[in-house]
Design an enzyme around this catalytic site. Structure first.
Site, mmCIF file in Angstrom:
data_model
loop_
_atom_site.group_PDB
_atom_site.id
_atom_site.type_symbol
_atom_site.label_atom_id
_atom_site.label_comp_id
_atom_site.label_asym_id
_atom_site.label_seq_id
_atom_site.Cartn_x
_atom_site.Cartn_y
_atom_site.Cartn_z
ATOM 1 N N ASP A 123 39.680 43.731 54.684
ATOM 2 C CA ASP A 123 40.484 44.560 53.780
ATOM 3 C C ASP A 123 41.956 44.450 54.172
ATOM 4 O O ASP A 123 42.286 44.186 55.334
ATOM 5 C CB ASP A 123 40.069 46.038 53.899
ATOM 6 C CG ASP A 123 38.785 46.357 53.149
ATOM 7 O OD1 ASP A 123 38.287 45.507 52.391
ATOM 8 O OD2 ASP A 123 38.279 47.486 53.332
ATOM 9 N N GLN A 153 47.457 42.180 47.958
ATOM 10 C CA GLN A 153 47.807 43.303 47.073
ATOM 11 C C GLN A 153 48.892 42.893 46.074
ATOM 12 O O GLN A 153 49.983 42.452 46.477
ATOM 13 C CB GLN A 153 48.317 44.466 47.931
ATOM 14 C CG GLN A 153 47.260 45.018 48.880
ATOM 15 C CD GLN A 153 47.851 45.590 50.160
ATOM 16 O OE1 GLN A 153 48.850 45.053 50.680
ATOM 17 N NE2 GLN A 153 47.260 46.637 50.683
ATOM 18 N N ARG A 179 40.308 38.592 47.625
ATOM 19 C CA ARG A 179 40.171 39.718 46.687
ATOM 20 C C ARG A 179 41.587 40.130 46.308
ATOM 21 O O ARG A 179 42.383 40.471 47.192
ATOM 22 C CB ARG A 179 39.455 40.885 47.353
ATOM 23 C CG ARG A 179 39.432 42.145 46.470
ATOM 24 C CD ARG A 179 39.081 43.398 47.258
ATOM 25 N NE ARG A 179 37.759 43.340 47.818
ATOM 26 C CZ ARG A 179 37.414 43.987 48.941
ATOM 27 N NH1 ARG A 179 38.300 44.717 49.619
ATOM 28 N NH2 ARG A 179 36.182 43.895 49.411
ATOM 29 N N LYS A 182 45.415 45.921 43.220
ATOM 30 C CA LYS A 182 46.799 46.414 43.035
ATOM 31 C C LYS A 182 47.434 46.794 44.367
ATOM 32 O O LYS A 182 48.589 46.517 44.616
ATOM 33 C CB LYS A 182 46.802 47.637 42.116
ATOM 34 C CG LYS A 182 46.547 47.303 40.661
ATOM 35 C CD LYS A 182 46.781 48.509 39.762
ATOM 36 C CE LYS A 182 46.454 48.175 38.326
ATOM 37 N NZ LYS A 182 46.665 49.309 37.402
ATOM 38 N N HIS A 222 39.839 48.427 38.034
ATOM 39 C CA HIS A 222 39.156 49.204 36.988
ATOM 40 C C HIS A 222 40.070 49.328 35.785
ATOM 41 O O HIS A 222 39.835 50.134 34.897
ATOM 42 C CB HIS A 222 38.819 50.611 37.502
ATOM 43 C CG HIS A 222 38.336 50.623 38.905
ATOM 44 N ND1 HIS A 222 39.187 50.788 39.982
ATOM 45 C CD2 HIS A 222 37.107 50.433 39.418
ATOM 46 C CE1 HIS A 222 38.499 50.720 41.098
ATOM 47 N NE2 HIS A 222 37.237 50.497 40.790
HETATM 48 C C1 LIG Z 1 36.535 46.390 45.370
HETATM 49 C C2 LIG Z 1 37.884 46.962 45.700
HETATM 50 C C3 LIG Z 1 38.402 46.771 46.965
HETATM 51 C C4 LIG Z 1 39.677 47.239 47.280
HETATM 52 N N1 LIG Z 1 40.235 46.940 48.504
HETATM 53 C C5 LIG Z 1 41.495 47.309 48.762
HETATM 54 C C6 LIG Z 1 42.165 46.891 49.940
HETATM 55 O O1 LIG Z 1 41.635 46.174 50.782
HETATM 56 N N2 LIG Z 1 43.457 47.283 50.130
HETATM 57 C C7 LIG Z 1 44.115 48.055 49.210
HETATM 58 O O2 LIG Z 1 45.306 48.351 49.415
HETATM 59 N N3 LIG Z 1 43.494 48.498 48.097
HETATM 60 C C8 LIG Z 1 42.211 48.142 47.849
HETATM 61 N N4 LIG Z 1 41.606 48.549 46.690
HETATM 62 C C9 LIG Z 1 42.236 49.610 45.871
HETATM 63 C C10 LIG Z 1 43.184 49.054 44.844
HETATM 64 O O3 LIG Z 1 44.329 48.546 45.500
HETATM 65 C C11 LIG Z 1 43.609 50.139 43.841
HETATM 66 O O4 LIG Z 1 44.234 51.160 44.506
HETATM 67 C C12 LIG Z 1 42.470 50.720 43.029
HETATM 68 O O5 LIG Z 1 41.527 49.742 42.682
HETATM 69 C C13 LIG Z 1 43.014 51.316 41.717
HETATM 70 O O6 LIG Z 1 43.649 50.319 40.965
HETATM 71 P P1 LIG Z 1 43.107 49.801 39.549
HETATM 72 O O7 LIG Z 1 43.350 48.326 39.481
HETATM 73 O O8 LIG Z 1 41.711 50.197 39.356
HETATM 74 O O9 LIG Z 1 44.097 50.447 38.514
HETATM 75 P P2 LIG Z 1 44.467 51.972 38.185
HETATM 76 O O10 LIG Z 1 45.587 51.860 37.237
HETATM 77 O O11 LIG Z 1 44.646 52.783 39.400
HETATM 78 O O12 LIG Z 1 43.171 52.511 37.457
HETATM 79 C C14 LIG Z 1 42.751 52.032 36.192
HETATM 80 C C15 LIG Z 1 41.826 53.071 35.590
HETATM 81 O O13 LIG Z 1 40.618 53.174 36.367
HETATM 82 C C16 LIG Z 1 40.213 54.529 36.467
HETATM 83 N N5 LIG Z 1 40.243 54.921 37.875
HETATM 84 C C17 LIG Z 1 40.882 54.287 38.897
HETATM 85 N N6 LIG Z 1 40.658 54.919 40.063
HETATM 86 C C18 LIG Z 1 39.866 55.970 39.776
HETATM 87 C C19 LIG Z 1 39.266 56.991 40.561
HETATM 88 N N7 LIG Z 1 39.445 57.060 41.878
HETATM 89 N N8 LIG Z 1 38.483 57.918 39.956
HETATM 90 C C20 LIG Z 1 38.268 57.859 38.611
HETATM 91 N N9 LIG Z 1 38.812 56.912 37.815
HETATM 92 C C21 LIG Z 1 39.589 55.987 38.382
HETATM 93 C C22 LIG Z 1 41.152 55.339 35.615
HETATM 94 O O14 LIG Z 1 40.600 55.412 34.337
HETATM 95 C C23 LIG Z 1 42.399 54.500 35.604
HETATM 96 O O15 LIG Z 1 43.200 54.730 34.493
HETATM 97 C C24 LIG Z 1 40.387 48.019 46.328
HETATM 98 C C25 LIG Z 1 39.843 48.212 45.057
HETATM 99 C C26 LIG Z 1 38.635 47.672 44.723
HETATM 100 C C27 LIG Z 1 38.120 47.837 43.329
#
Ligand SMILES: Cc1cc2nc3c(=O)[nH]c(=O)nc-3n(C[C@H](O)[C@H](O)[C@H](O)COP(=O)(O)OP(=O)(O)OC[C@H]3O[C@@H](n4cnc5c(N)ncnc54)[C@H](O)[C@@H]3O)c2cc1C
Length: 303
Positions: A123, A153, A179, A182, A222
């Site tokens: 990660d 990221q 991976r 964001k 997501h």
């Molecule tokens: C498999 C995986 C591994 C990851 N590993 C890392 C890592 O190693 N380092 C790191 O810095 N980050 C990591 N992340 C987190 C990532 O950086 C984001 O902070 C997180 O995925 C939210 O970004 P998003 O692309 O989903 O967009 P967003 O704009 O945050 O979310 C898009 C939509 O998804 C829904 N959503 C998002 N989060 C939530 C929630 N918690 N509860 C309910 N609905 C929600 C909402 O509808 C939102 O509008 C990881 C994420 C995933 C999916």
């Protein structure tokens, strides 16, 4: 605004209470919980990546304890014939206090996983760790070329350069496995894009670079717009199914996840578990647009 206020209050609320609305994001507190959730996901044709919760450790005994937990987790997963990889956070193994101990400990975990043909992803944590985590990946990649991956990221301005650097390091072997997400930490504006538009634009620039250069892409989001952007890039670059997968967090956007699985794309869900769930869940609650509503509902349900 109200979400921010409630997040600031979370450390002061009783943990049993915070658990009520946190538990949707974690498999549970024990190995068996992670095993059960992974089995259920596998039955829905979804792979998992299991993650033991805990970060920023400084005590050697605790670091050894976490290593043994991962070894046990790998053995349990193999014994149960599950389809999953593992994710590790280097600060759990003391990255910020003793880099050599951290590298050696993670090497032992990767060696154990690789001996069973399993994969471990490192990660990515905050920017004080970025260079060290990339270096760790390069070291492990030389020793376990098919069993280790990294996270980058899209909010970081440096990420495209990091991809270029990793590609040069790979020297045409086609082993780089990233991976792209964001990014979750609060980084300064000199280092990180701050607006959603800029982060999303950079995400797709990074992803396109990966597609063009045969870097295996784990697309972790997501965000519907990014999923649609990824579909578009896949068509444009005529991507082979074995060069990418989607990834989502346990408990987040199950409907979007199902729509991707129904199209026949590979999906892997991040399954965190463990007693140190609080920090991870606080980050997830911050991102949940409906969090204030959830907590208010929990207050009333409690009576
Ligand atoms: C498999 C995986 C591994 C990851 N590993 C890392 C890592 O190693 N380092 C790191 O810095 N980050 C990591 N992340 C987190 C990532 O950086 C984001 O902070 C997180 O995925 C939210 O970004 P998003 O692309 O989903 O967009 P967003 O704009 O945050 O979310 C898009 C939509 O998804 C829904 N959503 C998002 N989060 C939530 C929630 N918690 N509860 C309910 N609905 C929600 C909402 O509808 C939102 O509008 C990881 C994420 C995933 C999916």
């Amino acid at each position: 605004m109200i979400n921010k206020l409630i997040v600031a209050l979370l450390p002061y609320l009783p943990k049993n209470f915070v658990w009520i609305f946190s538990k949707r994001y974690v498999a549970g507190k024990e190995v068996k919980d992670a095993i059960n959730v992974t089995r259920k996901l596998n039955n829905q044709h979804i792979k998992a990546t299991m993650d033991l919760l805990g970060e920023f450790q400084t005590r050697a005994e605790k670091i050894e304890y976490y290593k043994q937990e991962y070894i046990r987790l790998i053995e349990e997963s193999v014994n149960n014939k599950l389809d999953n990889s593992f994710s590790v956070k280097p600060t759990m193994f003391g990255l910020l206090i003793d880099k050599d101990l951290c590298y050696k400990t993670i090497r032992d975990i990767v060696a154990k996983a690789a001996s069973h043909g399993r994969f471990v992803r490192i990660d990515m944590e905050d920017t004080q760790c970025t260079d060290m985590e990339i270096d760790l990946y390069k070291i492990l990649l030389n020793e376990f070329p098919h069993h280790v991956g990294l996270v980058l990221q899209a909010y970081l301005k440096r990420t495209l350069d990091d991809l270029k650097d990793l590609l040069a390091f790979d020297a045409g072997r086609g082993l780089i496995n990233i991976r792209i997400c964001k990014g979750i930490y609060n980084e300064p504006a000199e280092m990180a894009f701050k607006s959603r538009e800029e982060i999303n634009r950079n995400f797709l620039i990074d992803l396109e670079y990966m597609f063009r250069n045969n870097i295996y892409a784990a697309i972790a989001t997501h965000d519907k717009k990014l999923v649609e952007g990824a579909y578009r890039l896949m068509d444009e670059h005529k991507m082979k199914q074995d060069r990418f997968e989607f990834q989502m967090l346990y408990g987040v956007t199950p409907e979007l996840r199902k729509s991707i699985v129904d199209k026949g794309y590979a999906m892997r869900v991040y399954v965190p578990y463990g007693k140190d769930w609080f920090n991870y869940c606080t980050r997830r609650l911050k991102e949940n647009p409906g969090m204030a509503g959830l907590i208010i509902r929990a207050i009333f349900i409690r009576g």
